[in-house]
Design a protein around this motif. Sequence first.
Motif, short mmCIF file in Angstrom:
data_model
loop_
_atom_site.label_atom_id
_atom_site.label_comp_id
_atom_site.label_asym_id
_atom_site.label_seq_id
_atom_site.Cartn_x
_atom_site.Cartn_y
_atom_site.Cartn_z
N LYS A 23 0.91 -1.12 -0.09
CA LYS A 23 -0.05 -0.16 -0.03
C LYS A 23 0.81 1.24 -0.04
N ALA A 24 0.33 2.28 -0.52
CA ALA A 24 1.11 3.52 -0.47
C ALA A 24 1.27 4.36 0.59
N SER A 25 0.49 3.69 1.63
CA SER A 25 0.43 4.26 2.94
C SER A 25 1.94 3.48 3.74
N GLU A 26 1.99 2.50 3.45
CA GLU A 26 3.38 1.78 3.85
C GLU A 26 4.54 2.27 3.48
N LEU A 27 4.52 2.65 2.06
CA LEU A 27 5.64 3.03 1.26
C LEU A 27 6.00 4.51 1.91
N ARG A 28 4.83 5.19 2.06
CA ARG A 28 5.25 6.63 2.54
C ARG A 28 5.86 6.70 4.02
N ALA A 29 5.68 5.79 4.65
CA ALA A 29 6.38 5.40 6.03
C ALA A 29 7.88 5.53 5.94
N ARG A 37 4.59 2.65 -8.11
CA ARG A 37 3.93 3.29 -6.90
C ARG A 37 5.09 3.76 -5.96
N ALA A 38 5.89 2.72 -5.85
CA ALA A 38 7.28 3.30 -5.14
C ALA A 38 7.99 4.12 -5.64
N LEU A 46 8.92 7.96 -4.14
CA LEU A 46 10.36 8.39 -4.02
C LEU A 46 10.57 9.74 -4.64
N THR A 47 9.75 9.81 -5.66
CA THR A 47 9.89 11.26 -6.48
C THR A 47 9.51 12.30 -5.68
N GLU A 48 8.40 12.08 -4.85
CA GLU A 48 7.66 12.96 -4.02
C GLU A 48 8.66 13.24 -3.03
N LYS A 49 9.12 12.49 -2.42
CA LYS A 49 10.08 12.62 -1.50
C LYS A 49 11.19 13.44 -1.59
N LYS A 50 11.91 13.04 -2.98
CA LYS A 50 12.89 13.72 -3.26
C LYS A 50 12.73 15.15 -3.52
N LYS A 51 11.57 15.53 -4.15
CA LYS A 51 11.13 16.83 -4.69
C LYS A 51 10.85 17.65 -3.48
N GLY A 52 10.15 16.81 -2.40
CA GLY A 52 9.92 17.62 -1.17
C GLY A 52 11.11 17.98 -0.37
#
Length: 65
Positions: free
Chosen positions: A2-8, A52-53, A57-63
Amino acid sequence: MKASELRAKDVAALEKEISDLLKAHFGLRMQKATQQLTNHSVIKQTRRDIARARTILTEKKKGAA
């Protein structure tokens, strides 16, 4: 996964997860080629998990930038 697991997860863990998923996807493709794979939908699931991963990952790097 799930995306929530990856976001953690942090960036390093996401990169490792993507690497593991790519290896699993390769193995599944080889099983399909040698006609050992019985459940072909697993390939689709793995491909979407990779996407999804990578997206997260791209969202986290841009953030972080």
